[in-house]
Design an enzyme around this catalytic site. Sequence first.
Site, PDB file in Angstrom:
ATOM      1  N   LYS A 126      36.041  73.242  43.913  1.00  0.00           N
ATOM      2  CA  LYS A 126      36.435  73.159  42.502  1.00  0.00           C
ATOM      3  C   LYS A 126      35.966  74.423  41.816  1.00  0.00           C
ATOM      4  O   LYS A 126      34.984  75.035  42.229  1.00  0.00           O
ATOM      5  CB  LYS A 126      35.782  71.949  41.825  1.00  0.00           C
ATOM      6  CG  LYS A 126      36.485  71.539  40.545  1.00  0.00           C
ATOM      7  CD  LYS A 126      37.728  70.743  40.856  1.00  0.00           C
ATOM      8  CE  LYS A 126      38.563  70.438  39.645  1.00  0.00           C
ATOM      9  NZ  LYS A 126      39.584  69.429  39.962  1.00  0.00           N
ATOM     10  N   ASP A 166      43.920  71.967  36.874  1.00  0.00           N
ATOM     11  CA  ASP A 166      43.140  70.788  36.463  1.00  0.00           C
ATOM     12  C   ASP A 166      43.168  70.830  34.927  1.00  0.00           C
ATOM     13  O   ASP A 166      44.078  71.451  34.362  1.00  0.00           O
ATOM     14  CB  ASP A 166      41.704  70.854  37.020  1.00  0.00           C
ATOM     15  CG  ASP A 166      40.956  69.521  36.892  1.00  0.00           C
ATOM     16  OD1 ASP A 166      41.183  68.634  37.719  1.00  0.00           O
ATOM     17  OD2 ASP A 166      40.154  69.349  35.947  1.00  0.00           O
TER      18      ASP A 166
HETATM   19  P1  NDP Z   1      45.408  68.300  31.079  1.00  0.00           P
HETATM   20  O1  NDP Z   1      44.639  69.433  30.572  1.00  0.00           O
HETATM   21  O2  NDP Z   1      46.851  68.444  31.366  1.00  0.00           O
HETATM   22  O3  NDP Z   1      45.244  67.047  30.114  1.00  0.00           O
HETATM   23  C1  NDP Z   1      43.997  66.520  29.812  1.00  0.00           C
HETATM   24  C2  NDP Z   1      44.159  65.427  28.778  1.00  0.00           C
HETATM   25  O4  NDP Z   1      42.931  64.730  28.633  1.00  0.00           O
HETATM   26  C3  NDP Z   1      44.529  65.950  27.412  1.00  0.00           C
HETATM   27  O5  NDP Z   1      45.267  64.998  26.718  1.00  0.00           O
HETATM   28  C4  NDP Z   1      43.159  66.170  26.783  1.00  0.00           C
HETATM   29  O6  NDP Z   1      43.163  66.154  25.374  1.00  0.00           O
HETATM   30  C5  NDP Z   1      42.404  64.983  27.323  1.00  0.00           C
HETATM   31  N1  NDP Z   1      40.988  65.315  27.440  1.00  0.00           N
HETATM   32  C6  NDP Z   1      40.438  66.293  28.186  1.00  0.00           C
HETATM   33  N2  NDP Z   1      39.113  66.340  28.005  1.00  0.00           N
HETATM   34  C7  NDP Z   1      38.824  65.381  27.136  1.00  0.00           C
HETATM   35  C8  NDP Z   1      37.627  64.927  26.555  1.00  0.00           C
HETATM   36  N3  NDP Z   1      36.447  65.507  26.843  1.00  0.00           N
HETATM   37  N4  NDP Z   1      37.696  63.881  25.683  1.00  0.00           N
HETATM   38  C9  NDP Z   1      38.872  63.313  25.377  1.00  0.00           C
HETATM   39  N5  NDP Z   1      40.053  63.699  25.890  1.00  0.00           N
HETATM   40  C10 NDP Z   1      40.018  64.717  26.764  1.00  0.00           C
HETATM   41  O7  NDP Z   1      44.623  67.828  32.403  1.00  0.00           O
HETATM   42  P2  NDP Z   1      45.143  66.919  33.598  1.00  0.00           P
HETATM   43  O8  NDP Z   1      46.071  65.886  33.115  1.00  0.00           O
HETATM   44  O9  NDP Z   1      45.554  67.823  34.689  1.00  0.00           O
HETATM   45  O10 NDP Z   1      43.778  66.252  34.080  1.00  0.00           O
HETATM   46  C11 NDP Z   1      43.334  65.000  33.568  1.00  0.00           C
HETATM   47  C12 NDP Z   1      42.329  64.380  34.526  1.00  0.00           C
HETATM   48  O11 NDP Z   1      42.951  64.178  35.795  1.00  0.00           O
HETATM   49  C13 NDP Z   1      41.083  65.222  34.814  1.00  0.00           C
HETATM   50  O12 NDP Z   1      39.998  64.362  35.055  1.00  0.00           O
HETATM   51  C14 NDP Z   1      41.452  65.932  36.123  1.00  0.00           C
HETATM   52  O13 NDP Z   1      40.303  66.310  36.842  1.00  0.00           O
HETATM   53  C15 NDP Z   1      42.204  64.816  36.827  1.00  0.00           C
HETATM   54  N6  NDP Z   1      43.113  65.217  37.898  1.00  0.00           N
HETATM   55  C16 NDP Z   1      44.111  66.142  37.695  1.00  0.00           C
HETATM   56  C17 NDP Z   1      44.971  66.455  38.716  1.00  0.00           C
HETATM   57  C18 NDP Z   1      46.110  67.394  38.527  1.00  0.00           C
HETATM   58  O14 NDP Z   1      46.897  67.564  39.468  1.00  0.00           O
HETATM   59  N7  NDP Z   1      46.292  68.005  37.379  1.00  0.00           N
HETATM   60  C19 NDP Z   1      44.822  65.871  40.053  1.00  0.00           C
HETATM   61  C20 NDP Z   1      43.798  64.858  40.137  1.00  0.00           C
HETATM   62  C21 NDP Z   1      42.980  64.572  39.097  1.00  0.00           C
HETATM   63  P3  NDP Z   1      43.053  67.547  24.568  1.00  0.00           P
HETATM   64  O15 NDP Z   1      44.342  68.246  24.819  1.00  0.00           O
HETATM   65  O16 NDP Z   1      42.834  67.149  23.169  1.00  0.00           O
HETATM   66  O17 NDP Z   1      41.875  68.273  25.168  1.00  0.00           O
HETATM   67  O1  2IT Z   2      41.321  66.962  41.000  1.00  0.00           O
HETATM   68  C1  2IT Z   2      42.288  67.318  41.703  1.00  0.00           C
HETATM   69  O2  2IT Z   2      42.547  66.767  42.767  1.00  0.00           O
HETATM   70  C2  2IT Z   2      43.135  68.403  41.202  1.00  0.00           C
HETATM   71  N1  2IT Z   2      42.898  68.879  40.092  1.00  0.00           N
HETATM   72  C3  2IT Z   2      44.248  68.926  42.040  1.00  0.00           C
HETATM   73  C4  2IT Z   2      43.728  69.900  43.059  1.00  0.00           C
HETATM   74  C5  2IT Z   2      44.765  70.620  43.871  1.00  0.00           C
HETATM   75  O3  2IT Z   2      44.340  71.471  44.664  1.00  0.00           O
HETATM   76  O4  2IT Z   2      45.973  70.384  43.746  1.00  0.00           O
END
Ligand code: NDP
Ligand code: 2IT
Length: 449
Positions: A126, A166
């Site tokens: 990460k 992420d």
């Molecule tokens: P994005 O940046 O696309 O979206 C994040 C969302 O969560 C936004 O709506 C954001 O609001 C909100 N958010 C983030 N931090 C906070 C906080 N501290 N308090 C309240 N709301 C918050 O990220 P992703 O959708 O990619 O990621 C979301 C989660 O999923 C994370 O935990 C990530 O690690 C996990 N994840 C992502 C993957 C991926 O492929 N993208 C894969 C597996 C897991 P705001 O815009 O206001 O900050």
């Molecule tokens: O938390 C996760 O698994 C991710 N943000 C995606 C990682 C990746 O390499 O696609």
Amino acid sequence: MNEYTKAVIDSTTEKNPAETEYLQAVREVLTTIDPVVEKHKEFKKLAILERMVEPERTIMFRVPWVNDEGQTIVNRGFRVQFSSLIGPYKGGLRFHPSVNLSIMKFLGFEQIFKNALTGLPIGGAKGGSNFNPKGKSDAEIMRFCQSFMTELYRHIGHDVDVPAGDIGVGGREIGYLFGQYRRIRDAYEGGVLTGKDPIYGGSLARTEATGYGLLFFMREMLAANNISIKDKTVTISGAGNVAIYACEKAQAMGAKVVTMSDSNGCIYDENGIDLALVKEIKEVKRGRIKEYLDKHPEAKYIEKSGSANPAWTTKTDIALPCATQNELNLEDAKTLVKNGVLAVGEGANMPCTEEATIYLLEHKILVAPAKAANAGGVATSAIEMTQNSIRYYYTFDEVVEKLDKIMTNIFKSCKDASEKYGVAGNYVAGANIAAFEKLAKAMEAQGVV
Ligand code: NDP
Ligand code: 2IT
């Protein structure tokens, strides 16, 4: 608990006193895999657990860049290369002001197990920065990404370490990062980053993969317990990549999604979320979720106050935390149970606190753990790496079909492991055990490295 397991939890706690998220992740894994450790007395001599919790390499670096006003800003960059036991380091990059070493290590640690569950040859890593992308211009984002990559490039490579997105890192950022990497390397190494736009080597359906995968896992978990998702009410937190495509697939499966949120607040629409509008606000305008009310004044907006997320106070059948770590606490878990929740699916990484998870499991709520349930994103990243290696594109449907099979298999692994160790129905333990068994075997096979 086994004395060896306890000793490793204690020594890890002592060595990393301020790293609360990392220690939380380690405690959860080590306590649930204890029955496996109990069975394998040789693990202690081989220091399997000590090696599992110590990153192979941790890189921290300075990221200087110039903002639109001409001011030089210094951020901190990270890449925690946790394990290359079963494949090149693999995992996302997070740009968020809260990013610190503890958060990077917890995410890197979780990633090892998640990636093992996919059944694909990818190790765990990460990275990211405490850079805050909110309110920055495109030019500022580009300059930051270029500076970040100017250091990171020497540590990554398609057979070494493959970052992706992420929180705060999506297609735009991956584009700027890839452009700078390509320029420095003077070579087209497409497989060095995933989450690229399909016009220059990205996989179709990578954008959708984490959210879709979460729903495929949920479908399997519910089916194993004789429940159908059709006509169920679903509450989702977040309005980013994971939340949006979780919502899309939940709606396609016939469920009614009633909430989405961002860090400012939560919308509740009893008629069901208008996802096209959310996509417009978040993916195109990069706006705030509150703007939903401009078009749907009948919906409710609840401002975030304190640590509570209003999404969890809404009556629901299925809760899908898809924003960030520790966003669903014991209080929230109690409210959900009181309101009759059936299942919780972790789209975000470690969204439930330790106490919340324990409470939900004690109350026989089905919990789809993050390492398993959100593995669809990284699994599709691995499918992107495959396409880059063979210089070919799979169609959207081909990728989604592979993703569906992977998620179905992951659920089966969690279920089988939970049954094998006498904790049937506890898929949190099942996921950790299934991944750990595989990793421990690989570690034994490769000797002391
Ligand atoms: P994005 O940046 O696309 O979206 C994040 C969302 O969560 C936004 O709506 C954001 O609001 C909100 N958010 C983030 N931090 C906070 C906080 N501290 N308090 C309240 N709301 C918050 O990220 P992703 O959708 O990619 O990621 C979301 C989660 O999923 C994370 O935990 C990530 O690690 C996990 N994840 C992502 C993957 C991926 O492929 N993208 C894969 C597996 C897991 P705001 O815009 O206001 O900050
Ligand atoms: O938390 C996760 O698994 C991710 N943000 C995606 C990682 C990746 O390499 O696609």
